[in-house]
Design a protein around this motif. Structure first.
Motif, PDB file in Angstrom:
ATOM      1  N   ASP A   1      15.859   1.757  -4.694  1.00 15.90           N
ATOM      2  CA  ASP A   1      16.667   2.160  -3.530  1.00 15.90           C
ATOM      3  C   ASP A   1      16.767   3.680  -3.429  1.00 15.90           C
TER       4      ASP A   1
ATOM      5  N   LEU B   1       9.492  -8.368 -17.427  1.00 13.80           N
ATOM      6  CA  LEU B   1      10.859  -8.894 -17.596  1.00 13.80           C
ATOM      7  C   LEU B   1      10.838 -10.379 -17.958  1.00 13.80           C
TER       8      LEU B   1
ATOM      9  N   LEU C   1       4.017 -16.340 -12.781  1.00 12.81           N
ATOM     10  CA  LEU C   1       3.468 -15.245 -11.982  1.00 12.81           C
ATOM     11  C   LEU C   1       4.594 -14.467 -11.330  1.00 12.81           C
TER      12      LEU C   1
HETATM   13  C1  B12 Z   1       8.192   0.389 -10.252  1.00 12.72           C
HETATM   14  C2  B12 Z   1       7.817   0.373  -8.797  1.00 12.72           C
HETATM   15  C3  B12 Z   1       6.564   0.859  -8.439  1.00 12.72           C
HETATM   16  C4  B12 Z   1       5.539   1.364  -9.457  1.00 12.72           C
HETATM   17  C5  B12 Z   1       4.914   0.152 -10.163  1.00 12.72           C
HETATM   18  C6  B12 Z   1       4.583   0.491 -11.604  1.00 12.72           C
HETATM   19  C7  B12 Z   1       4.207  -0.737 -12.364  1.00 12.72           C
HETATM   20  N1  B12 Z   1       3.311  -0.551 -13.313  1.00 12.72           N
HETATM   21  O1  B12 Z   1       4.691  -1.813 -12.140  1.00 12.72           O
HETATM   22  C8  B12 Z   1       4.537   2.134  -8.572  1.00 12.72           C
HETATM   23  C9  B12 Z   1       4.875   3.611  -8.538  1.00 12.72           C
HETATM   24  C10 B12 Z   1       3.069   2.015  -8.958  1.00 12.72           C
HETATM   25  C11 B12 Z   1       4.835   1.555  -7.202  1.00 12.72           C
HETATM   26  C12 B12 Z   1       3.967   1.671  -6.159  1.00 12.72           C
HETATM   27  C13 B12 Z   1       4.264   1.251  -4.890  1.00 12.72           C
HETATM   28  N2  B12 Z   1       5.429   0.705  -4.472  1.00 12.72           N
HETATM   29 CO1  B12 Z   1       6.851   0.149  -5.659  1.00 12.72          CO
HETATM   30  N3  B12 Z   1       8.447  -0.187  -6.565  1.00 12.72           N
HETATM   31  C14 B12 Z   1       8.715  -0.131  -7.814  1.00 12.72           C
HETATM   32  C15 B12 Z   1      10.157  -0.644  -8.065  1.00 12.72           C
HETATM   33  C16 B12 Z   1      11.069   0.539  -8.385  1.00 12.72           C
HETATM   34  C17 B12 Z   1      10.227  -1.725  -9.122  1.00 12.72           C
HETATM   35  C18 B12 Z   1       9.212  -2.818  -8.832  1.00 12.72           C
HETATM   36  C19 B12 Z   1       9.228  -3.957  -9.745  1.00 12.72           C
HETATM   37  O2  B12 Z   1       8.478  -4.031 -10.699  1.00 12.72           O
HETATM   38  N4  B12 Z   1      10.062  -4.921  -9.428  1.00 12.72           N
HETATM   39  C20 B12 Z   1       9.993  -6.175 -10.134  1.00 12.72           C
HETATM   40  C21 B12 Z   1      11.347  -6.802 -10.340  1.00 12.72           C
HETATM   41  C22 B12 Z   1      12.147  -6.099 -11.412  1.00 12.72           C
HETATM   42  O3  B12 Z   1      12.100  -6.838  -9.159  1.00 12.72           O
HETATM   43  P1  B12 Z   1      12.097  -8.139  -8.228  1.00 12.72           P
HETATM   44  O4  B12 Z   1      10.772  -8.337  -7.639  1.00 12.72           O
HETATM   45  O5  B12 Z   1      13.256  -8.000  -7.289  1.00 12.72           O
HETATM   46  O6  B12 Z   1      12.342  -9.265  -9.292  1.00 12.72           O
HETATM   47  C23 B12 Z   1      13.547  -9.919  -9.625  1.00 12.72           C
HETATM   48  C24 B12 Z   1      13.339 -11.371  -9.531  1.00 12.72           C
HETATM   49  O7  B12 Z   1      12.633 -11.665  -8.396  1.00 12.72           O
HETATM   50  C25 B12 Z   1      12.696 -11.718 -10.849  1.00 12.72           C
HETATM   51  N5  B12 Z   1      11.291 -11.837 -10.966  1.00 12.72           N
HETATM   52  C26 B12 Z   1      10.331 -10.932 -10.794  1.00 12.72           C
HETATM   53  N6  B12 Z   1       9.166 -11.501 -11.085  1.00 12.72           N
HETATM   54  C27 B12 Z   1       9.413 -12.760 -11.480  1.00 12.72           C
HETATM   55  C28 B12 Z   1       8.566 -13.788 -11.920  1.00 12.72           C
HETATM   56  C29 B12 Z   1       9.119 -15.023 -12.263  1.00 12.72           C
HETATM   57  C30 B12 Z   1       8.245 -16.126 -12.734  1.00 12.72           C
HETATM   58  C31 B12 Z   1      10.503 -15.219 -12.182  1.00 12.72           C
HETATM   59  C32 B12 Z   1      11.091 -16.493 -12.539  1.00 12.72           C
HETATM   60  C33 B12 Z   1      11.342 -14.189 -11.766  1.00 12.72           C
HETATM   61  C34 B12 Z   1      10.775 -12.989 -11.424  1.00 12.72           C
HETATM   62  O8  B12 Z   1      13.028 -10.733 -11.732  1.00 12.72           O
HETATM   63  C35 B12 Z   1      13.883  -9.901 -11.094  1.00 12.72           C
HETATM   64  C36 B12 Z   1      15.178 -10.571 -11.496  1.00 12.72           C
HETATM   65  O9  B12 Z   1      15.961 -11.007 -10.484  1.00 12.72           O
HETATM   66  C37 B12 Z   1      10.482  -1.326  -6.695  1.00 12.72           C
HETATM   67  C38 B12 Z   1      11.953  -1.375  -6.351  1.00 12.72           C
HETATM   68  C39 B12 Z   1      12.539  -2.757  -6.528  1.00 12.72           C
HETATM   69  N7  B12 Z   1      13.731  -2.873  -6.036  1.00 12.72           N
HETATM   70  O10 B12 Z   1      11.956  -3.682  -7.006  1.00 12.72           O
HETATM   71  C40 B12 Z   1       9.542  -0.606  -5.736  1.00 12.72           C
HETATM   72  C41 B12 Z   1       8.995  -1.378  -4.545  1.00 12.72           C
HETATM   73  C42 B12 Z   1       8.626  -2.785  -4.930  1.00 12.72           C
HETATM   74  N8  B12 Z   1       7.797  -0.620  -4.190  1.00 12.72           N
HETATM   75  C43 B12 Z   1       7.594  -0.508  -2.934  1.00 12.72           C
HETATM   76  C44 B12 Z   1       6.515   0.171  -2.326  1.00 12.72           C
HETATM   77  C45 B12 Z   1       6.548   0.284  -0.825  1.00 12.72           C
HETATM   78  C46 B12 Z   1       5.472   0.711  -3.098  1.00 12.72           C
HETATM   79  C47 B12 Z   1       4.231   1.479  -2.583  1.00 12.72           C
HETATM   80  C48 B12 Z   1       3.582   0.919  -1.322  1.00 12.72           C
HETATM   81  C49 B12 Z   1       4.677   2.937  -2.436  1.00 12.72           C
HETATM   82  C50 B12 Z   1       3.618   3.856  -1.893  1.00 12.72           C
HETATM   83  N9  B12 Z   1       3.890   4.322  -0.682  1.00 12.72           N
HETATM   84  O11 B12 Z   1       2.649   4.143  -2.540  1.00 12.72           O
HETATM   85  C51 B12 Z   1       3.282   1.403  -3.779  1.00 12.72           C
HETATM   86  C52 B12 Z   1       2.383   0.142  -3.666  1.00 12.72           C
HETATM   87  C53 B12 Z   1       1.420  -0.022  -4.789  1.00 12.72           C
HETATM   88  C54 B12 Z   1       0.603  -1.262  -4.566  1.00 12.72           C
HETATM   89  N10 B12 Z   1      -0.571  -1.131  -4.046  1.00 12.72           N
HETATM   90  O12 B12 Z   1       1.072  -2.352  -4.824  1.00 12.72           O
HETATM   91  C55 B12 Z   1       8.694  -1.202  -2.131  1.00 12.72           C
HETATM   92  C56 B12 Z   1       8.218  -2.526  -1.526  1.00 12.72           C
HETATM   93  C57 B12 Z   1       8.816  -2.733  -0.170  1.00 12.72           C
HETATM   94  C58 B12 Z   1       8.497  -4.089   0.348  1.00 12.72           C
HETATM   95  N11 B12 Z   1       8.027  -4.146   1.547  1.00 12.72           N
HETATM   96  O13 B12 Z   1       8.650  -5.065  -0.307  1.00 12.72           O
HETATM   97  C59 B12 Z   1       9.844  -1.323  -3.212  1.00 12.72           C
HETATM   98  C60 B12 Z   1      10.768  -2.536  -3.026  1.00 12.72           C
HETATM   99  C61 B12 Z   1      10.646  -0.009  -3.157  1.00 12.72           C
HETATM  100  C62 B12 Z   1      11.475   0.107  -1.916  1.00 12.72           C
HETATM  101  N12 B12 Z   1      12.768  -0.134  -2.021  1.00 12.72           N
HETATM  102  O14 B12 Z   1      10.989   0.407  -0.869  1.00 12.72           O
HETATM  103  N13 B12 Z   1       6.042   0.943  -7.176  1.00 12.72           N
END
Ligand code: B12
Length: 314
Positions: free
Chosen positions: A149, A204, A242
């Motif tokens: 965020d 995670l 996944l």
């Molecule tokens: C770290 C990060 C990056 C890193 C990734 C590094 C890496 N090695 O992973 C880097 C810098 C590379 C990156 C790049 C980009 N990112 Co990014 N990134 C993030 C960040 C901060 C964390 C992402 C993450 O890993 N989330 C994973 C988990 C922790 O979050 P979650 O999906 O909500 O998961 C929850 C559950 O769903 C569950 N869960 C997750 N997986 C699984 C699997 C199972 C089986 C289960 C049961 C549960 C579960 O666990 C969590 C617990 O509740 C997010 C912010 C966010 N709020 O997530 C943005 C975010 C995902 N990124 C975003 C964007 C836009 C990008 C870029 C396009 C930016 C750019 N302009 O270059 C690029 C795209 C790269 C690509 N081609 O994919 C946006 C996506 C927006 C959207 N439309 O969805 C986000 C949301 C940021 C934002 N607020 O705008 N990013």
């Protein structure tokens, strides 16, 4: 319906548990026995809702639901209190524990000042106090969301975000290590499919599964279906997990997921989560994958899969 009894929808809101988890905790573990309406719908008393909230609190600190489901309320309150010793009252399920919000603030401050040692030390102290599951659910997950965020609104830069990802990545690897499953532990293959480059969600869930005694084969990000299926067959996986985070509109995904399902033995369930998973709901339904919303549900699903009668059926 009497005023003090609530339907499951209200209970999910008040406890933060999904309806799926509540039903599993009821059926499998006898955590609560709700009354039923004439049409067989569940109704929960205030005490049962408090009980479910306490169970959620205590499982998040690392206790297995199987061990605590039948404990008397007094004992559960005591356990919850141990998690929040400072205020003398168990915290409500939906408000973060004081200790957790302190660690979250400290972690964010360390990210802002790009201080590896401070971030690492804070995560270590949080792990000691909150347990591995508490760390994952109360610190790492919200931390990643907050960083995302702050990055979006320009408060943090890409450098901060890369820095935090790198430190958390290493740290999660360490969290999972002491729990690395024994030879007889069920195997979980964890990956993200082709084009899904965000890796922290997969890390995670891998760490959460290791912490529950699973042997995790972690394949990393952006892997073709054939590779994931091959690893699952080779390691005789009990399940494949996944993580789908971004993008939400990849046209390749439908074919990839279908191919993965076809090349996996039918008895291996496919568990899918992450913020982008709902966007692929129709294909996930079509191939019979289990879509999982959060880590609490994920942990209950893994517990289920370990029961002999449930093999291959989450
Ligand atoms: C770290 C990060 C990056 C890193 C990734 C590094 C890496 N090695 O992973 C880097 C810098 C590379 C990156 C790049 C980009 N990112 Co990014 N990134 C993030 C960040 C901060 C964390 C992402 C993450 O890993 N989330 C994973 C988990 C922790 O979050 P979650 O999906 O909500 O998961 C929850 C559950 O769903 C569950 N869960 C997750 N997986 C699984 C699997 C199972 C089986 C289960 C049961 C549960 C579960 O666990 C969590 C617990 O509740 C997010 C912010 C966010 N709020 O997530 C943005 C975010 C995902 N990124 C975003 C964007 C836009 C990008 C870029 C396009 C930016 C750019 N302009 O270059 C690029 C795209 C790269 C690509 N081609 O994919 C946006 C996506 C927006 C959207 N439309 O969805 C986000 C949301 C940021 C934002 N607020 O705008 N990013």
């Amino acid at each position: 319906m009497s005023e003090s009894h609530q339907a499951i929808k209200v209970v999910t809101k008040r406890t933060g548990l999904s309806a799926h988890v509540i039903r599993i905790w009821e059926k499998r573990y006898g955590a609560v026995t709700p009354e039923r309406t004439g049409t067989n719908r569940r109704l929960y008393s205030d005490e049962q809702i408090e009980r479910l909230s306490l169970l959620r609190e205590v499982t998040q600190s690392g206790h297995s639901i199987g061990h605590i489901a039948k404990l008397p309320m007094e004992k559960l309150r005591e356990l919850a209190l141990q998690m929040h010793p400072s205020n003398g009252q168990p915290a409500r399920a939906l408000s973060p524990a004081p200790a957790a919000s302190k660690y979250l603030d400290e972690s964010l401050a360390a990210v802002k000042s790009l201080d590896t040692r401070a971030l690492d030390a804070t995560l270590k102290r949080a792990a000691t106090e909150l347990g591995a599951q508490g760390l994952l659910q109360r610190i790492v997950n919200p931390l990643v969301q907050r960083i995302g965020d702050l990055w979006r609104d320009g408060t943090l830069t890409a450098a901060h975000e890369h820095f935090a990802s790198a430190v958390i990545r290493v740290f999660l690897g360490q969290v999972a290590k002491p729990f690395a499953g024994t030879e007889s532990a069920p195997v979980l293959v964890v990956a993200t499919p082709t084009g899904q480059l965000h890796e922290l969600g997969a890390l995670l869930v891998g760490a959460a599964a290791s912490n529950l005694g699973w042997h995790v084969t972690y394949l990393g990000a952006s892997l073709p279906a054939a590779e994931i299926a091959g690893a699952a067959r080779q390691n005789r996986a009990r399940a494949v997990a996944l993580s789908l985070v971004y993008p939400e509109d990849d046209p390749r995904m439908e074919g990839d997921l279908a191919r993965l399902r076809e090349s996996l033995p039918a008895e291996i369930p496919l568990l899918v989560g992450g913020r982008a998973a709902p966007a692929y709901q129709s294909v996930l339904r079509k191939i019979g994958a289990t879509q999982i919303e959060d880590l609490t549900t994920f942990c209950s699903t893994l517990d289920e899969l370990r029961k002999p009668a449930s093999k291959g059926r989450p």
